[in-house]
Design an enzyme around this catalytic site. Structure first.
Site, PDB file in Angstrom:
ATOM      1  N   CYS A   2       0.823  -1.216   0.000  1.00 33.56           N
ATOM      2  CA  CYS A   2       0.000   0.000   0.000  1.00 33.56           C
ATOM      3  C   CYS A   2       0.861   1.271   0.000  1.00 33.56           C
ATOM      4  CB  CYS A   2      -0.860   0.042   1.248  1.00 33.56           C
ATOM      5  SG  CYS A   2      -1.693  -1.481   1.622  1.00 33.56           S
ATOM      6  N   ARG A  27       4.547   0.516  -6.188  1.00 33.31           N
ATOM      7  CA  ARG A  27       4.565  -0.351  -5.015  1.00 33.31           C
ATOM      8  C   ARG A  27       3.568  -1.491  -5.135  1.00 33.31           C
ATOM      9  NH1 ARG A  27       6.685   2.255  -0.300  1.00 33.31           N
ATOM     10  NH2 ARG A  27       5.195   1.251   1.057  1.00 33.31           N
ATOM     11  N   TRP A  75      -3.098  -2.496  -1.270  1.00 36.81           N
ATOM     12  CA  TRP A  75      -2.741  -3.834  -1.749  1.00 36.81           C
ATOM     13  C   TRP A  75      -3.403  -4.784  -0.761  1.00 36.81           C
ATOM     14  CZ3 TRP A  75       0.123  -8.156  -0.105  1.00 36.81           C
ATOM     15  CH2 TRP A  75       0.546  -9.022  -1.120  1.00 36.81           C
ATOM     16  N   ASN A 101      -1.120   1.413   6.097  1.00 35.68           N
ATOM     17  CA  ASN A 101      -0.275   0.386   5.457  1.00 35.68           C
ATOM     18  C   ASN A 101       0.128  -0.592   6.544  1.00 35.68           C
ATOM     19  OD1 ASN A 101      -0.283   2.007   3.246  1.00 35.68           O
ATOM     20  ND2 ASN A 101       1.906   2.462   3.272  1.00 35.68           N
ATOM     21  N   GLY A 102       0.158  -1.891   6.221  1.00 33.63           N
ATOM     22  CA  GLY A 102       0.604  -2.871   7.204  1.00 33.63           C
ATOM     23  C   GLY A 102      -0.521  -3.804   7.597  1.00 33.63           C
ATOM     24  N   GLU A 481      17.220 -16.426 -10.645  1.00 36.14           N
ATOM     25  CA  GLU A 481      16.834 -15.030 -10.836  1.00 36.14           C
ATOM     26  C   GLU A 481      16.142 -14.847 -12.197  1.00 36.14           C
ATOM     27  OE1 GLU A 481      16.285 -12.596  -9.194  1.00 36.14           O
ATOM     28  OE2 GLU A 481      16.428 -10.834 -10.464  1.00 36.14           O
ATOM     29  N   LYS A 485      12.327 -13.526 -12.674  1.00 40.62           N
ATOM     30  CA  LYS A 485      12.075 -12.324 -13.482  1.00 40.62           C
ATOM     31  C   LYS A 485      10.991 -12.616 -14.520  1.00 40.62           C
ATOM     32  CE  LYS A 485      13.449  -9.879 -11.990  1.00 40.62           C
ATOM     33  NZ  LYS A 485      13.989  -9.289 -10.841  1.00 40.62           N
ATOM     34  N   GLU A 488       7.444 -13.225 -12.820  1.00 40.73           N
ATOM     35  CA  GLU A 488       6.738 -12.107 -12.218  1.00 40.73           C
ATOM     36  C   GLU A 488       6.171 -11.131 -13.233  1.00 40.73           C
ATOM     37  OE1 GLU A 488       8.984  -9.835  -9.315  1.00 40.73           O
ATOM     38  OE2 GLU A 488      10.815  -9.987 -10.458  1.00 40.73           O
ATOM     39  N   HIS A 504      16.420 -36.092 -11.600  1.00 33.59           N
ATOM     40  CA  HIS A 504      15.861 -36.729 -10.403  1.00 33.59           C
ATOM     41  C   HIS A 504      14.359 -36.483 -10.293  1.00 33.59           C
ATOM     42  CE1 HIS A 504      19.768 -38.008  -8.973  1.00 33.59           C
ATOM     43  NE2 HIS A 504      20.224 -36.835  -9.374  1.00 33.59           N
ATOM     44  N   LYS A 603       6.151  -3.741  -4.608  1.00 36.48           N
ATOM     45  CA  LYS A 603       7.590  -3.459  -4.656  1.00 36.48           C
ATOM     46  C   LYS A 603       8.249  -3.715  -3.314  1.00 36.48           C
ATOM     47  CE  LYS A 603      11.395  -1.918  -6.471  1.00 36.48           C
ATOM     48  NZ  LYS A 603      12.112  -2.882  -7.335  1.00 36.48           N
TER      49      LYS A 603
END
Ligand code: AGP
Length: 608
Positions: A2, A27, A75, A101-102, A481, A485, A488, A504, A603
């Protein structure tokens, strides 16, 4: 996560607040809202979806008169994304408005108590308990009411609050969720992050945990949780506004990919003086560095992938046992800290909840904690024993690129420093390594100049459903990575595998046409990875290989090859990741997706 903005000053508040919110879009959010004191009452507008819905609703803020207000991009955590769950939240009398936020962890107990007292809840959010608690405790002094609420709630929060009875003030409070207060000649601002106010001011106060701020047209006052005044010193932010603009690029991500050579150079150069690595920021003598026997590299997401690469590098160069840990696992796994252990927390935002919790656990056990952080003054930076900043500048795209590269740069310096003090590198070897390190930005530029081949390949794989990345050692860390990338921002299912592990189990998923991207930059492991390429090709896979120029023969093994320049094996991640970032970027663009703001992602992940 948020975003919060707030404004009180001589301009119309709503356009300023909306502009601030648009600068926090990176964000991640799924609804937005605004509350402004219009001279008589607190007027509120909010809507699910993108900020442009709210902008249309308010004619870009123009139809909301008033010079004092708060805004929010949400968010969703508790309660789905919807108009009702969007912030601000107001009490039944419409006298108190809150953006948050939180997460309020004990909200259920608090809600039951408030329900018994007759308060009615209109949303499914945890935030609404704050509004009713403020209503319950307000006796004419907002700071006292906020303080009482703070004593009773558990969890993390950054808050923006308005009281109808105090129309010339806005209030802010924080615990474990970032919040800054800005000021200029035309007003005072609250924001979750510096980019939100950069077009208005560079003068900011960083709020500390458990602080309350009261902003009026004339003053900014700070208090602790006992309502005692707190003296704070403002900071001048040296990021300029251009750093937070797209500067002609179609997306922030592409701009940030191209900023990597400079960001990397800015991060390593000041720490190499007369051919020596100087890490004064560590505040550790060579003797203390020599004593370290164990290093835990702890982080989340891409930052964790830098730790995964550094594990190999530190063990190889410095001969110190190193472990890369996901912060969300580390914090609960009861790690065995030895006397000479060191924890390295890696984080772009410096606010990631799990990484911060891991840091606190390590400190509580008496372990020395070094932070590698991009955001100056962030929680992780403030709480660590020492900080090695990455000088990437503001990173706006949710998918990290330049911060990742700079984190690698700092980790290389740390590994080389440890190797040096432990006498593991002969002088000429050290010089060779440092020369290679300093050449990396130039080599990055060279790779970025030749983007066409990867762009062409990406355009042919827009419809792919699954991609496997594989590599060994540092190439495995690079694969992780690259896979993240791609996932997402392109929403294509992808997995990264240690190349030797494929047979395996996972190889059963390889069928004719499956795309496998093989990273083969490590000389010692090259032949082994080629064998793995042959194995998947035998099962019909289409192989994209990434290797160095000297392995021309790779063209016989793989179906499509991307060549990159040579450097020391331990630095390969810095070069190999660039074409793979570009691959993810062009696939996302080709699929018509929102590259900079991928769905469901934030973010800075300030909740657990
Ligand atoms: C990477 O592209 C991500 N968006 C994400 O994995 C990120 O690296 C992770 O959330 C950690 O964030 P931090 O570096 O701010 O701690």
């Amino acid at each position: 996560m948020c975003g919060i903005t707030g404004y009180i000053g001589s301009m119309q508040a709503a356009p300023v607040i909306l502009e601030g919110l648009s600068r926090l879009e990176y964000r991640g959010y799924d609804s937005a809202g605004i509350a402004v004191f219009d001279g008589e009452k607190i007027r509120m507008e909010k809507a699910a979806g993108r900020l442009k819905v709210l902008e249309e609703l308010t004619d870009h803020g123009k139809n909301m008169p008033g010079t004092c207000g708060i805004g929010h991009t949400r968010w969703a955590t508790h309660g789905c994304p919807s108009d009702i769950n969007a912030h601000p939240h107001m009490n039944e009398e419409n006298t108190i408005a809150v953006v948050h936020n939180g997460i309020i962890e004990n909200y259920d107990i608090l809600k039951q108590r408030l329900l018994k007292k007759g308060y009615h809840f209109s949303s499914d959010t945890d935030t609404e308990v704050l509004v009713h608690m403020l209503t319950e405790y307000y006796r004419g002094n907002p700071v006292e009411a906020i303080e009482k609420v703070m004593h009773r709630v558990e969890g993390s929060y950054a808050l923006g609050i308005m009281f109808k009875n105090h129309p010339h003030h806005i209030y802010a409070a924080r615990k474990d969720s970032p919040l800054i207060i800005g000021f200029s000649d035309t007003g005072k601002y609250i924001a979750s992050d510096v980019p939100a106010v950069l077009n208005q001011t560079r003068n900011v106060y960083y709020m500390e945990n458990e602080e309350i701020a009261c902003l009026s047209y004339e003053h900014i006052r700070f208090f602790n949780m006992d309502s005692e005044p707190v003296e704070k010193t403002p900071v001048t932010v040296d990021w300029d506004i251009d750093a937070a603009e797209k500067g002609g690029y179609e997306h922030f991500m592409l701009k940030e990919i191209y900023e990597q050579p400079k960001a990397f150079r800015d991060t390593i150069s000041p720490r190499i003086k007369n051919g020596e690595i100087v890490l004064d920021e560590l505040n550790m003598s060579d003797e203390e560095l020599r004593k370290i026997r164990k290093i835990f590299l702890v982080a989340c997401g891409s930052a964790y992938h830098t730790g995964a690469a550094a594990k190999y590098i530190i063990e190889r160069l410095a001969g110190i046992s190193a472990e890369a840990d996901l912060a969300s696992e580390f914090r609960y796994r009861e790690p065995v800290y030895e006397e000479d252990s060191m924890v390295v927390i890696v984080s772009q935002s410096g606010e990631t909840a799990d990484s911060l919790a891991a840091l606190r656990d390590a400190k509580a056990h008496g372990c020395r904690v070094i932070a590698i952080v991009n955001v100056v003054g962030s929680s992780i930076a403030r709480e660590a024993d020492a900080v090695l900043y990455t000088w990437a500048g503001p990173e706006i795209s949710v998918a990290t690129t330049k911060a990742y590269s700079c984190q690698l740069g700092v980790l290389y310096l740390l590994a080389l420093k440890l190797a040096g003090v432990r006498g593991r590198l002969a002088k000429e070897q050290e010089k060779k390594m440092l020369d290679a390190l300093c050449r990396l930005p130039e080599q990055m530029e060279e790779i970025l100049k030749n983007k066409e081949k990867i762009q062409y390949f990406a355009n042919h794989y827009l419809a792919t459903e699954h991609i496997f990345f594989m590599g060994r050692g540092i190439d495995y860390a690079i694969s992780m990575e690259a896979s993240l990338k791609l996932k997402e921002i392109s929403y294509i299912h992808s997995e990264a595998y240690a190349a030797g592990e494929l047979k395996h189990g996972t190889i059963s998923l390889v069928e004719p046409g499956t795309l496998v991207a093989a990273v083969a930059t490590q000389d010692r492991l090259y032949a082994k990875t080629v064998s793995n390429i042959v194995e998947v090709k035998t099962r019909g896979a289409f192989v994209l290989a990434l290797t160095t120029w000297k392995h021309k023969e790779m063209e016989k093994e793989a179906d499509y090859v991307i060549f990159i320049p040579e450097t020391e094996d331990v630095f390969m991640a810095s070069l190999a990741i660039l074409p793979l970032q570009l691959f993810a970027y062009y696939v996302s663009v080709g699929r018509g997706l929102d590259v900079d703001k991928p769905r469901n992602l934030a973010k800075s992940v300030t909740v657990e």
